[in-house]
Design an enzyme around this catalytic site. Structure first.
Site, PDB file in Angstrom:
ATOM      1  N   GLY A  76       0.836  -1.198   0.000  1.00  0.00           N
ATOM      2  CA  GLY A  76       0.000   0.000   0.000  1.00  0.00           C
ATOM      3  C   GLY A  76       0.863   1.237   0.000  1.00  0.00           C
ATOM      4  O   GLY A  76       1.798   1.359   0.804  1.00  0.00           O
ATOM      5  N   ALA A  77       0.581   2.149  -0.940  1.00  0.00           N
ATOM      6  CA  ALA A  77       1.359   3.380  -1.048  1.00  0.00           C
ATOM      7  C   ALA A  77       0.474   4.595  -0.832  1.00  0.00           C
ATOM      8  O   ALA A  77       0.659   5.636  -1.452  1.00  0.00           O
ATOM      9  CB  ALA A  77       2.058   3.429  -2.400  1.00  0.00           C
ATOM     10  N   GLY A 132      -1.118   7.224   2.342  1.00  0.00           N
ATOM     11  CA  GLY A 132      -0.405   7.954   3.394  1.00  0.00           C
ATOM     12  C   GLY A 132       0.215   7.019   4.419  1.00  0.00           C
ATOM     13  O   GLY A 132       1.359   7.230   4.857  1.00  0.00           O
ATOM     14  N   ALA A 133      -0.511   5.951   4.798  1.00  0.00           N
ATOM     15  CA  ALA A 133      -0.010   5.043   5.841  1.00  0.00           C
ATOM     16  C   ALA A 133       1.211   4.277   5.342  1.00  0.00           C
ATOM     17  O   ALA A 133       2.241   4.208   6.021  1.00  0.00           O
ATOM     18  CB  ALA A 133      -1.113   4.075   6.266  1.00  0.00           C
ATOM     19  N   GLY A 134       1.090   3.696   4.145  1.00  0.00           N
ATOM     20  CA  GLY A 134       2.183   2.885   3.613  1.00  0.00           C
ATOM     21  C   GLY A 134       3.427   3.721   3.355  1.00  0.00           C
ATOM     22  O   GLY A 134       4.552   3.287   3.634  1.00  0.00           O
ATOM     23  N   HIS A 189     -20.793   9.770   6.005  1.00  0.00           N
ATOM     24  CA  HIS A 189     -20.470  11.197   6.069  1.00  0.00           C
ATOM     25  C   HIS A 189     -21.744  11.960   5.735  1.00  0.00           C
ATOM     26  O   HIS A 189     -22.419  11.638   4.755  1.00  0.00           O
ATOM     27  CB  HIS A 189     -19.372  11.526   5.052  1.00  0.00           C
ATOM     28  CG  HIS A 189     -18.749  12.870   5.261  1.00  0.00           C
ATOM     29  ND1 HIS A 189     -19.439  14.040   5.049  1.00  0.00           N
ATOM     30  CD2 HIS A 189     -17.509  13.230   5.662  1.00  0.00           C
ATOM     31  CE1 HIS A 189     -18.637  15.062   5.313  1.00  0.00           C
ATOM     32  NE2 HIS A 189     -17.462  14.599   5.691  1.00  0.00           N
ATOM     33  N   ARG A 191     -20.194  13.007  13.163  1.00  0.00           N
ATOM     34  CA  ARG A 191     -20.795  12.593  11.889  1.00  0.00           C
ATOM     35  C   ARG A 191     -21.954  11.624  12.076  1.00  0.00           C
ATOM     36  O   ARG A 191     -22.950  11.693  11.346  1.00  0.00           O
ATOM     37  CB  ARG A 191     -19.730  11.945  11.007  1.00  0.00           C
ATOM     38  CG  ARG A 191     -18.743  12.961  10.534  1.00  0.00           C
ATOM     39  CD  ARG A 191     -17.592  12.334   9.804  1.00  0.00           C
ATOM     40  NE  ARG A 191     -16.731  13.398   9.306  1.00  0.00           N
ATOM     41  CZ  ARG A 191     -15.575  13.205   8.714  1.00  0.00           C
ATOM     42  NH1 ARG A 191     -15.112  11.984   8.545  1.00  0.00           N
ATOM     43  NH2 ARG A 191     -14.862  14.222   8.291  1.00  0.00           N
ATOM     44  N   ASP A 193      -8.365  -4.972   0.508  1.00  0.00           N
ATOM     45  CA  ASP A 193      -7.668  -6.222   0.160  1.00  0.00           C
ATOM     46  C   ASP A 193      -6.853  -6.783   1.341  1.00  0.00           C
ATOM     47  O   ASP A 193      -6.727  -8.001   1.488  1.00  0.00           O
ATOM     48  CB  ASP A 193      -6.739  -6.006  -1.046  1.00  0.00           C
ATOM     49  CG  ASP A 193      -7.515  -5.642  -2.304  1.00  0.00           C
ATOM     50  OD1 ASP A 193      -8.760  -5.615  -2.259  1.00  0.00           O
ATOM     51  OD2 ASP A 193      -6.871  -5.386  -3.349  1.00  0.00           O
TER      52      ASP A 193
HETATM   53  C1  LIG Z   1     -13.048  11.712  -0.187  1.00  0.00           C
HETATM   54  C2  LIG Z   1     -12.359  11.508   1.128  1.00  0.00           C
HETATM   55  C3  LIG Z   1     -11.948  12.600   1.872  1.00  0.00           C
HETATM   56  C4  LIG Z   1     -11.308  12.426   3.094  1.00  0.00           C
HETATM   57  N1  LIG Z   1     -10.900  13.534   3.807  1.00  0.00           N
HETATM   58  C5  LIG Z   1     -10.215  13.348   4.959  1.00  0.00           C
HETATM   59  C6  LIG Z   1      -9.693  14.475   5.669  1.00  0.00           C
HETATM   60  O1  LIG Z   1      -9.824  15.627   5.266  1.00  0.00           O
HETATM   61  N2  LIG Z   1      -9.019  14.240   6.824  1.00  0.00           N
HETATM   62  C7  LIG Z   1      -8.830  12.986   7.318  1.00  0.00           C
HETATM   63  O2  LIG Z   1      -8.211  12.837   8.369  1.00  0.00           O
HETATM   64  N3  LIG Z   1      -9.299  11.904   6.647  1.00  0.00           N
HETATM   65  C8  LIG Z   1      -9.975  12.063   5.480  1.00  0.00           C
HETATM   66  N4  LIG Z   1     -10.431  10.961   4.807  1.00  0.00           N
HETATM   67  C9  LIG Z   1     -10.034   9.607   5.274  1.00  0.00           C
HETATM   68  C10 LIG Z   1      -8.595   9.308   4.875  1.00  0.00           C
HETATM   69  O3  LIG Z   1      -8.264  10.015   3.714  1.00  0.00           O
HETATM   70  C11 LIG Z   1      -8.357   7.808   4.628  1.00  0.00           C
HETATM   71  O4  LIG Z   1      -8.799   7.073   5.727  1.00  0.00           O
HETATM   72  C12 LIG Z   1      -6.872   7.559   4.438  1.00  0.00           C
HETATM   73  O5  LIG Z   1      -6.346   8.398   3.432  1.00  0.00           O
HETATM   74  C13 LIG Z   1      -6.556   6.105   4.101  1.00  0.00           C
HETATM   75  O6  LIG Z   1      -5.178   6.025   3.885  1.00  0.00           O
HETATM   76  P1  LIG Z   1      -4.434   4.620   3.778  1.00  0.00           P
HETATM   77  O7  LIG Z   1      -3.003   4.921   3.571  1.00  0.00           O
HETATM   78  O8  LIG Z   1      -4.822   3.759   4.908  1.00  0.00           O
HETATM   79  O9  LIG Z   1      -5.059   3.950   2.462  1.00  0.00           O
HETATM   80  P2  LIG Z   1      -5.228   4.506   0.969  1.00  0.00           P
HETATM   81  O10 LIG Z   1      -4.853   5.911   0.808  1.00  0.00           O
HETATM   82  O11 LIG Z   1      -6.590   4.077   0.558  1.00  0.00           O
HETATM   83  O12 LIG Z   1      -4.149   3.646   0.170  1.00  0.00           O
HETATM   84  C14 LIG Z   1      -4.255   2.254   0.016  1.00  0.00           C
HETATM   85  C15 LIG Z   1      -3.052   1.779  -0.789  1.00  0.00           C
HETATM   86  O13 LIG Z   1      -3.053   0.354  -0.835  1.00  0.00           O
HETATM   87  C16 LIG Z   1      -2.834  -0.087  -2.157  1.00  0.00           C
HETATM   88  N5  LIG Z   1      -3.476  -1.401  -2.276  1.00  0.00           N
HETATM   89  C17 LIG Z   1      -4.741  -1.740  -1.932  1.00  0.00           C
HETATM   90  N6  LIG Z   1      -4.952  -3.039  -2.179  1.00  0.00           N
HETATM   91  C18 LIG Z   1      -3.801  -3.533  -2.691  1.00  0.00           C
HETATM   92  C19 LIG Z   1      -3.395  -4.806  -3.162  1.00  0.00           C
HETATM   93  N7  LIG Z   1      -4.206  -5.864  -3.160  1.00  0.00           N
HETATM   94  N8  LIG Z   1      -2.141  -4.935  -3.618  1.00  0.00           N
HETATM   95  C20 LIG Z   1      -1.293  -3.891  -3.658  1.00  0.00           C
HETATM   96  N9  LIG Z   1      -1.633  -2.668  -3.223  1.00  0.00           N
HETATM   97  C21 LIG Z   1      -2.870  -2.499  -2.739  1.00  0.00           C
HETATM   98  C22 LIG Z   1      -3.451   0.997  -3.017  1.00  0.00           C
HETATM   99  O14 LIG Z   1      -2.898   0.981  -4.322  1.00  0.00           O
HETATM  100  C23 LIG Z   1      -3.049   2.257  -2.233  1.00  0.00           C
HETATM  101  O15 LIG Z   1      -1.739   2.620  -2.557  1.00  0.00           O
HETATM  102  C24 LIG Z   1     -11.081  11.124   3.589  1.00  0.00           C
HETATM  103  C25 LIG Z   1     -11.483  10.023   2.844  1.00  0.00           C
HETATM  104  C26 LIG Z   1     -12.142  10.206   1.636  1.00  0.00           C
HETATM  105  C27 LIG Z   1     -12.614   8.984   0.899  1.00  0.00           C
END
Ligand SMILES: Cc1cc2nc3c(=O)[nH]c(=O)nc-3n(C[C@H](O)[C@H](O)[C@H](O)COP(=O)(O)OP(=O)(O)OC[C@H]3O[C@@H](n4cnc5c(N)ncnc54)[C@H](O)[C@@H]3O)c2cc1C
Length: 620
Positions: free
Chosen positions: A17-18, A20-22, A246, A290, A225
């Protein structure tokens, strides 16, 4: 043995996962001179994090006096006391430092008139432990905060020589017979090859499963996933019944209109022009949490006070705001309303409706991102799906019962800092605070260059057989048809208001979808190059497993808490349900449920002084 040639990779640490967390985890781990690989099915800068709008919380106090302990209290109250307080203390105490780190990495925060980071008000956030006025805690880059955060972290990861594998789809975890995670199996879309990644630590950062619902702000890649892989490996997921709606999805399109709009002063109105939140949250009004606002909106619609010809939505009014506030602080919202709703928000209110936005549940971890071992459901049995009820003897105590080599962060994980309801702007914060924690923790446990253990042929055969099985045509139904049905079932049966009969019916309908997946699936494309049908089937399988656990956990939880509202059990029931749900599912769709206690005590991270907030009535 299934005949798939495998391409082998060996790294010290693997991040899936790339978003913010990854990326934050990769940056932290790569600073320890380890070889770090980051795998993503989508190009990194298209991860869902890019869509985050409103901001990221930290008690910087740039606008009004603030304290991380007030932030902690708000987060616990927002979670309806289901959040683990030790993790929440760490999240809030580390927040200011995390923002300074992002700033020094180059994140271009919007500035106030004094040149400080701009902070706006957000829902459920207050000063003085809920007794003061609104806290201005959300640090923002206009209304494109996620975009800036993701690009900043990607730049840092490239600078630190993290090795990226883009458009590689992680299929399954390599959890060996000793219960140690050794990496994973992945499919490369561009070439059709299967790749075996071995690593001393694997960090799952695959995001949420918002795509389980028909109307969602989550991108189409948000299919959870990582949660699917964990369930197939026999692990349990935590608090899956808590799904955040939301309040302000753009009516018809479901695209997010940030809560930051209300933070800047936008008002919610019904068809009579009333600010109806007066009836439901007289103190916080549009800035209540919310779950509270989404329920209030549905109640207004049910009472016949919805707007429009069908009286089926409500209105978000920004027309009274100074045009320069809209233009400088909410430019993307103005764009979205113009492009997808043909509305000039300076002149007309935006039609809005609650839309699925965030999945609070996920892979259970402690505050270091280490995955907590929990009851599994590996047994398979024939017949209709069953739920094995929570067994008190199975409750997992706060043990250090961890899965060596496996970590999870971000929306894929359940740390649990959001409990039953997440506060706006705490998700981005979780990515950076816990992403860094997990990266450092995992790196600390690895000896650079240590040898990789050879894998048992049986484990590989099992994983390859599953992949192979899914490719074979069994019937005539394309995976996207099953996915759409699944989304409708979840929307109709596990929505904002729930009750026993509705949930039971939902369980039956999901079971029918299990049958379709097993006996009637059709993959039209026979090749392995960019086979979108197969990708769809893999993702739908992940969604179905998680939806099944979510529905069963919702049916079992006979109380209302945070985002989980039971019309047949409208009150919170701390005596029986102040605990985390755990749920796993076998390959037939049978769910096994258990529970884990909530951690209700914490220590201040710097001083070790005890700090905790006992459950109280939640009102806004
Ligand atoms: C429209 C929207 C607005 C938001 N606004 C805010 C905000 O203002 N403030 C706030 O705090 N939160 C906000 N959130 C929530 C927050 O953005 C998300 O919870 C957070 O960005 C998730 O980050 P993540 O790194 O966990 O996953 P993601 O950013 O979803 O990244 C997942 C990664 O995993 C990879 N991946 C997934 N499955 C596989 C697989 N099988 N194999 C290989 N790679 C895979 C994807 O390619 C991607 O790189 C918002 C969410 C949304 C939907």
């Amino acid at each position: 043995m299934s005949t798939y040639p495998l391409i082998h990779h060996h790294h010290d640490l693997l991040v899936v996962g790339a978003g913010g967390a990854g990326l934050r985890a990769s940056v932290a781990a790569s600073s320890k001179s380890l070889s770090v690989a980051c795998l993503s099915k989508a190009p990194p800068t298209r991860s869902h994090t890019v869509a985050a709008q409103g901001g990221i919380n930290a008690a910087l106090g740039n606008r009004v006096a603030d304290d991380w302990r007030w932030h902690m209290y708000d987060t616990i109250r927002g979670s309806d006391w289901l959040g683990d307080q030790d993790a929440i203390a760490l999240l809030c105490e580390r927040a200011p430092e995390a923002i300074v780190e992002l700033e020094s990495m180059g994140m271009p925060f919007t500035r106030d008139e004094n040149g400080h980071i701009y902070q706006r008000a957000y829902g459920g956030q207050s000063t003085d432990y809920g007794k003061g006025g609104p806290a201005y805690r959300a640090c923002a880059v206009a209304d494109r905060t996620g975009h800036s955060l993701l690009h900043t972290l990607y730049g840092q990861a490239l600078r630190q020589k993290v090795k990226f594998f883009v458009e590689y789809v992680a299929l399954d975890l390599l959890l060996d017979e000793e219960g140690i995670c050794r990496g994973l199996l992945a499919w490369r879309l561009e070439t059709g090859e299967l790749h075996l990644f071995q690593a001393h630590a694997t960090i799952i950062a695959t995001g949420g499963f918002g795509q389980a619902y028909a109307s969602t702000t989550a991108s189409t890649i948000c299919t959870g996933d990582g949660g699917g892989m964990a369930l197939r490996a026999g692990l349990a997921l935590q608090d899956m019944e808590f799904i955040q709606f939301h309040p302000t999805g753009l009516y018809g399109a479901g695209i997010l209109i940030t809560e930051g709009a209300r933070g800047e002063g936008a008002l919610l109105k019904n068809t009579l022009g009333e600010r109806f939140m007066e009836r439901y949250a007289p103190n916080s009004m549009e800035l209540a949490s919310r779950d509270v606002i989404s329920r209030a909106m549905m109640q207004e619609i049910m009472a016949g006070r919805g707007a429009g010809a069908k009286k089926d939505h409500l209105l978000l009014d920004l027309t009274h705001l100074e045009p320069n506030i809209i233009d400088s602080k909410l430019p993307q919202i103005a764009d979205i309303a113009r492009t997808f709703g043909r509305i000039d928000i300076h002149k007309k209110p935006i039609p809005v409706l609650p839309t699925v936005h965030y999945t609070m549940g996920g892979i259970p971890t402690n505050k270091y991102g280490e995955v907590i071992k929990s009851c599994g459901a590996r047994n398979t049995s024939a017949g209709s799906p069953s739920i094995v009820a929570p067994d008190p003897a199975q409750s997992l105590h706060d043990s250090q019962d961890l899965i060596p080599g496996l970590y999870a962060v971000g929306e894929a994980a359940c740390a649990s800092v959001h409990g039953a309801n997440r506060l706006g702007c705490n998700a981005l914060l979780e990515l950076v605070v816990f992403g860094k924690n997990a990266g450092e923790q995992a790196a600390g446990a690895i000896k650079h260059g240590a040898a990789h253990k050879s894998l048992s042929p049986e484990l590989l055969e099992q994983l390859l057989a599953r992949f192979d099985e899914l490719r074979r045509p069994r019937g005539g139904i394309r995976p996207n048809v099953i996915r759409k049905q699944l989304q409708q079932v979840m929307h109709s049966h596990a929505g904002i208001f729930r009750e026993r009969a509705l949930l039971e019916e939902g369980r039956k309908k999901l079971h029918e979808l299990w049958e379709l997946m097993r006996h009637d699936l059709h993959i039209a494309d026979r090749s392995l190059l960019w086979n979108n049908d197969l990708l769809d089937a893999l993702e739908t399988d992940n969604l179905l497993r998680q939806a099944t656990v979510a529905m069963a956990s919702a049916a079992a939880r006979t109380e209302s808490r945070g985002a989980h509202f039971r019309e047949d059990f409208p009150a919170r029931d701390d005596a029986h349900w102040l605990k985390h749900s755990l749920g796993s599912v076998d390959d037939e769709g049978n769910v096994r449920l258990a529970s884990r206690p909530v951690r209700l005590t914490a220590e201040e991270p710097q001083t070790g002084t005890a700090i905790s907030f006992a459950p109280e009535e939640r009102a806004y």
